[in-house]
Design an enzyme around this catalytic site. Structure first.
Site, PDB file in Angstrom:
ATOM      1  N   VAL A  76       6.093 169.914  31.481  1.00 40.92           N
ATOM      2  CA  VAL A  76       7.385 169.928  30.787  1.00 40.92           C
ATOM      3  C   VAL A  76       7.706 171.335  30.279  1.00 40.92           C
ATOM      4  O   VAL A  76       8.617 171.524  29.499  1.00 40.92           O
ATOM      5  CB  VAL A  76       7.374 168.915  29.608  1.00 40.92           C
ATOM      6  N   HIS A 110       8.114 164.284  34.351  1.00 46.55           N
ATOM      7  CA  HIS A 110       7.910 163.801  32.977  1.00 46.55           C
ATOM      8  C   HIS A 110       8.890 164.434  31.992  1.00 46.55           C
ATOM      9  O   HIS A 110       8.595 164.555  30.815  1.00 46.55           O
ATOM     10  CB  HIS A 110       6.460 164.049  32.541  1.00 46.55           C
ATOM     11  N   CYS A 140      22.977 160.508  17.678  1.00 50.06           N
ATOM     12  CA  CYS A 140      24.256 160.801  18.349  1.00 50.06           C
ATOM     13  C   CYS A 140      24.079 161.327  19.771  1.00 50.06           C
ATOM     14  O   CYS A 140      25.059 161.592  20.455  1.00 50.06           O
ATOM     15  CB  CYS A 140      25.080 161.792  17.523  1.00 50.06           C
ATOM     16  N   CYS A 180      19.246 166.867  13.622  1.00 54.41           N
ATOM     17  CA  CYS A 180      20.547 167.285  14.154  1.00 54.41           C
ATOM     18  C   CYS A 180      21.538 167.394  12.986  1.00 54.41           C
ATOM     19  O   CYS A 180      21.260 166.921  11.883  1.00 54.41           O
ATOM     20  CB  CYS A 180      20.940 166.201  15.148  1.00 54.41           C
ATOM     21  N   CYS A 235      24.046 165.762  12.454  1.00 52.30           N
ATOM     22  CA  CYS A 235      24.465 164.426  11.984  1.00 52.30           C
ATOM     23  C   CYS A 235      23.392 163.776  11.118  1.00 52.30           C
ATOM     24  O   CYS A 235      23.605 162.704  10.573  1.00 52.30           O
ATOM     25  CB  CYS A 235      24.810 163.531  13.173  1.00 52.30           C
ATOM     26  N   GLY A 292      -3.760 171.509  40.134  1.00 53.84           N
ATOM     27  CA  GLY A 292      -4.010 171.372  38.695  1.00 53.84           C
ATOM     28  C   GLY A 292      -3.618 170.045  38.089  1.00 53.84           C
ATOM     29  O   GLY A 292      -3.191 169.996  36.943  1.00 53.84           O
TER      30      GLY A 292
HETATM   31  P1  OAD Z   1      -4.671 166.711  33.185  1.00 54.95           P
HETATM   32  O1  OAD Z   1      -4.930 167.411  31.900  1.00 54.95           O
HETATM   33  O2  OAD Z   1      -4.962 165.277  33.267  1.00 54.95           O
HETATM   34  O3  OAD Z   1      -5.503 167.408  34.343  1.00 54.95           O
HETATM   35  C1  OAD Z   1      -5.566 168.796  34.464  1.00 54.95           C
HETATM   36  C2  OAD Z   1      -6.240 169.111  35.777  1.00 54.95           C
HETATM   37  O4  OAD Z   1      -6.171 170.512  35.979  1.00 54.95           O
HETATM   38  C3  OAD Z   1      -7.708 168.726  35.834  1.00 54.95           C
HETATM   39  O5  OAD Z   1      -7.945 168.065  37.073  1.00 54.95           O
HETATM   40  C4  OAD Z   1      -8.450 170.062  35.757  1.00 54.95           C
HETATM   41  O6  OAD Z   1      -9.645 170.056  36.520  1.00 54.95           O
HETATM   42  C5  OAD Z   1      -7.442 171.000  36.371  1.00 54.95           C
HETATM   43  N1  OAD Z   1      -7.491 172.398  35.884  1.00 54.95           N
HETATM   44  C6  OAD Z   1      -7.744 172.855  34.637  1.00 54.95           C
HETATM   45  N2  OAD Z   1      -7.605 174.196  34.581  1.00 54.95           N
HETATM   46  C7  OAD Z   1      -7.243 174.601  35.831  1.00 54.95           C
HETATM   47  C8  OAD Z   1      -6.933 175.864  36.426  1.00 54.95           C
HETATM   48  N3  OAD Z   1      -6.953 177.011  35.733  1.00 54.95           N
HETATM   49  N4  OAD Z   1      -6.587 175.890  37.739  1.00 54.95           N
HETATM   50  C9  OAD Z   1      -6.554 174.726  38.476  1.00 54.95           C
HETATM   51  N5  OAD Z   1      -6.837 173.525  37.967  1.00 54.95           N
HETATM   52  C10 OAD Z   1      -7.178 173.454  36.666  1.00 54.95           C
HETATM   53  O7  OAD Z   1      -3.143 167.055  33.577  1.00 54.95           O
HETATM   54  P2  OAD Z   1      -2.111 166.222  34.452  1.00 54.95           P
HETATM   55  O8  OAD Z   1      -2.735 165.699  35.668  1.00 54.95           O
HETATM   56  O9  OAD Z   1      -0.906 167.062  34.578  1.00 54.95           O
HETATM   57  O10 OAD Z   1       1.863 162.879  30.775  1.00 54.95           O
HETATM   58  O11 OAD Z   1      -1.778 165.016  33.469  1.00 54.95           O
HETATM   59  C11 OAD Z   1      -0.837 164.090  33.839  1.00 54.95           C
HETATM   60  C12 OAD Z   1      -0.065 163.578  32.663  1.00 54.95           C
HETATM   61  O12 OAD Z   1      -0.941 163.108  31.632  1.00 54.95           O
HETATM   62  C13 OAD Z   1       0.750 164.638  31.922  1.00 54.95           C
HETATM   63  O13 OAD Z   1       1.966 164.922  32.545  1.00 54.95           O
HETATM   64  C14 OAD Z   1       0.973 163.992  30.591  1.00 54.95           C
HETATM   65  C15 OAD Z   1      -0.446 163.543  30.340  1.00 54.95           C
HETATM   66  O14 OAD Z   1      -0.637 162.550  29.437  1.00 54.95           O
HETATM   67  C16 OAD Z   1       2.781 162.554  29.853  1.00 54.95           C
HETATM   68  O15 OAD Z   1       2.896 163.171  28.812  1.00 54.95           O
HETATM   69  C17 OAD Z   1       3.653 161.387  30.228  1.00 54.95           C
HETATM   70 ZN    ZN Z   2      22.929 163.743  15.925  1.00 53.71          ZN
END
Ligand code: OAD
Ligand code: ZN
Length: 248
Positions: free
Chosen positions: A104, A120, A131, A149, A151, A188
């Site tokens: 994000v 996400h 609002c 905000c 409001c 990642g």
């Molecule tokens: P995670 O934190 O679950 O996974 C991060 C991944 O990046 C792991 O597999 C690490 O091994 C790898 N990693 C860490 N450092 C790295 C680097 N320098 N280079 C390459 N890889 C690296 O993150 P996401 O898979 O994005 O959702 O998590 C998915 C969702 O879970 C997020 O979007 C968020 C979270 O809860 C919501 O907020 C809805």
């Molecule tokens: Zn407002």
């Protein structure tokens, strides 16, 4: 071993016509943004229920204090790293069309990629619970928590909390992109949060090659992905691009 895989990835990308990327928190780690899971992950320090929409609606001040305030401080000053820049370069080379990101932080757009599906949502904007008026997160003052905000309504970031639906358009377009690419770079992500984590499977079913770049293995490794290039996203992207240049 890694060198061989870097050469292989460079060759595969050079031969590809339509590349898509699925990225996760790991690609932004080198920009100073911590991941959620694994070493130094946010969920090691904070209970993941802080990202539940129910918890936010019950006590927005608490979620702002524990999670959102810190995210704002970190994201406000983050800059794209070589991983983001490498994907921008792949777009410039006419290889990469679309990035599906679970992040994000807006760093792919800042690096120059023009078609980014924010699966996400985005932290760049806040929306008033009363609002619906929007305000850029960088302009929101944190003198009062939760910030409000004009409001009087409470601001929430335009991110998808646990318990909320993925925006329909993002889901539909991601499936289309996954179905039509010939390579999906999966960078990642721990590939544990659905439905984002199913996009590589959709791509594979439609004949795409799946290349993972990650520090560690994931549930996709050895099953859905064709191979994993182990390492930091920025370093691996630099090495792949250098190899592609030497092939050209
Ligand atoms: P995670 O934190 O679950 O996974 C991060 C991944 O990046 C792991 O597999 C690490 O091994 C790898 N990693 C860490 N450092 C790295 C680097 N320098 N280079 C390459 N890889 C690296 O993150 P996401 O898979 O994005 O959702 O998590 C998915 C969702 O879970 C997020 O979007 C968020 C979270 O809860 C919501 O907020 C809805
Ligand atoms: Zn407002």
């Amino acid at each position: 071993m890694t060198d061989d895989l870097i050469r292989k990835a460079a060759k595969d990308l050079a031969a590809a016509k339509s590349v898509a990327a699925l990225t996760g928190a790991g690609i932004s780690v080198e920009s100073g943004i911590p991941p959620f899971r694994g070493r130094g992950g946010i969920w090691e320090k904070i209970d993941p229920s802080y990202a539940d929409i129910d918890r936010f609606m019950r006590n927005p001040a608490d979620v702002w204090n524990v999670l959102i305030k810190e995210m704002k401080e970190i994201i406000d000053k983050a800059k794209p790293n070589d991983g983001h820049k490498g994907l921008a370069k792949l777009e410039e080379l006419g290889k990469l069309n679309t990035i599906i990101t679970q992040n994000v932080d807006g760093l792919h757009q800042m690096a120059g990629n023009t078609d980014v599906i924010e699966f996400h949502g985005t932290f760049a904007w806040q929306r008033c619970l009363d609002c619906d008026e929007r305000c850029e997160t960088s302009k929101v003052e944190l003198t009062e928590i939760p910030p409000r905000c004009k409001c009087g309504g409470i601001y929430r970031p335009e991110v998808i909390f646990f318990g909320e639906m993925i925006p329909y358009k993002a889901l539909l377009r991601s499936k289309e992109i996954a179905s039509s690419c010939d390579i999906m770079l999966v960078i990642g992500t721990s590939a544990t949060v659905h439905p984002a984590a199913m996009m590589p499977g959709v791509a594979k079913e439609n004949g795409a090659k799946i290349i993972e770049i990650n520090l560690d293995e994931t549930p996709l490794t050895g099953h859905i992905s064709d191979y994993l290039v182990k390492g930091k996203a920025g370093q691996v992207m630099n090495a792949i691009l250098a190899e592609m240049e030497s092939l050209a």
